[in-house]
Enzyme design. Structure first.
Site: not given
Length: 386
Positions: A167, A250
């Site tokens: 990622e 997030e």
């Protein structure tokens, strides 16, 4: 401060995969076989879509998926999907800042736990990709703890579900006492910007994070610049696959009001991988002609279709240089007023015939030194600049 880990995120994603297999409504797969990017017609105008379901999603622009993706909390979260992005309208609750975030509301191109965006060319082998131009424009709030994160997912296989091996996270902004996974690994210059680099693992995959030293509200860039960094650092191989790119947030505490105002992503083949002859990098050309005076300017823009198919419902995305603001536009709607903006053709000029063009203009203000946008994308396809 303790580095946060992501196992809950991936457990929730596995739950999402099982759920999508049980519920046909969450597996909206649209096959558009072998069409060039410019043949993708714009979806008809529609009302905004409010999503409060934990893993609910919807399609925007006829080519991207907006997902709520509330995986780390039981508190209510809702996103309002707009024509070009989404707004986090409700983000109840909070979690400790030394642990994982609450969620990852986002918009993406590619495949996420079997939910693939319509007509996507992903997964795609890294060594067959010539470029992957993308643009994003964020809207921030001050009464929350969060990051604005652009995620790039890589895997040795062309998987459309499950956890990818690597990622890449691009932190456009961070607010509050949070930090990326792992530990600092120096700095790097990528895409003409300087970044703090962090590397680590969350137990399920490797993570490399590029953290902006100050907030970036909008940017047009090539995703492959960051993929190349991962390959150079041994976190991926040229034979691996790019599976998805995602822009979102997030949040750890609150987050209502956070926005992705616009998003575009495309993948241009033309690498050296086996069996991939490459495709033309552009099928459009933009002529950008400004007239500048101290503190202000007007610009005439001509968008030419150099391909062989008509472009219906055209949208031209580009990032205004820092300090520039649009005050008025004609022959097109231009929004938002700063950062990465999208010009949308009027009803009477919504089609660009093969070999034809459409023109529009706008007036604006600027601070500092005037500059022109560096990149333009037409309905997600990178254009040449005359």
């Amino acid at each position: 401060m303790t580095t946060f880990l992501h196992p809950a995120r991936h457990r929730a994603r596995r739950h999402q995969r099982l759920r999508s297999l049980r519920t046909a409504a969450t597996a909206a797969l649209v096959a558009l076989a072998s069409l060039a990017a410019l043949t993708a017609a714009t979806a008809p105008a529609r009302a905004d879509t409010l999503i409060c379901d934990q893993f609910g999603s919807t399609t925007i622009q006829g080519r991207y998926v907006v997902q709520n993706n509330r995986w780390g909390t039981s508190a209510t979260q809702c996103v309002n999907a707009t024509g070009t992005g989404f707004t986090l309208t409700r983000a109840d609750g909070s979690v400790p800042t030394n642990g994982a975030p609450k969620s990852y509301p986002s918009v993406y191109n590619g495949c996420h736990y079997t939910n693939c965006s319509p007509g996507t060319s992903l997964p795609k082998r890294i060594d067959t990709i010539g470029s992957a131009p993308s643009s994003v424009s964020y809207g921030y709030v001050g009464d929350a703890v969060y990051n604005a994160s652009y995620d790039i997912w890589l895997d040795p296989t062309p998987r459309t579900d499950g956890v990818n091996r690597t990622e890449i996270m691009i932190w456009f902004n961070r607010v509050g006492p949070i930090q990326p996974i792992g530990s600092p690994a120096g700095t790097a210059s990528v895409g003409g910007r300087s970044w703090e680099v962090w590397t680590g693992s969350n137990g399920a995959n490797d993570v490399i994070s590029f953290v902006a030293p100050s907030a970036i509200t909008g940017w047009s860039f090539d995703v492959m610049d960051f993929v190349d960094q991962a390959v150079a650092r041994g976190l991926a191989q040229p034979s691996w696959y790019l599976t998805s790119v995602q822009a979102g947030f997030e949040p750890w505490q609150n987050g209502a009001g956070l926005r992705v105002d616009s998003f575009s992503s495309t993948v241009v083949t033309g690498g050296t991988g086996p069996g991939d002859p490459g495709t033309p990098a552009t099928a459009c050309r933009v002529t950008y002609t400004p007239s500048v005076w101290p503190g202000g300017f007007t610009t005439n823009v001509t968008v030419a279709n150099t391909g062989t198919a008509p472009v219906d419902g055209w949208r031209l995305a580009f990032a205004l240089p820092a300090g520039q603001t649009v005050t008025h536009a004609w022959n097109a709607t231009v929004s938002p007023s700063s950062g990465t903006v999208t010009a949308t053709g009027t009803a009477s000029g919504a089609r660009i015939a093969p070999g034809g063009s459409q023109s529009f203009g706008f007036q604006g203000t600027y601070t500092g030194t005037f500059a022109r946008p560096a990149q333009f994308t037409l309905n997600g396809t990178a254009c040449a600049v005359a």
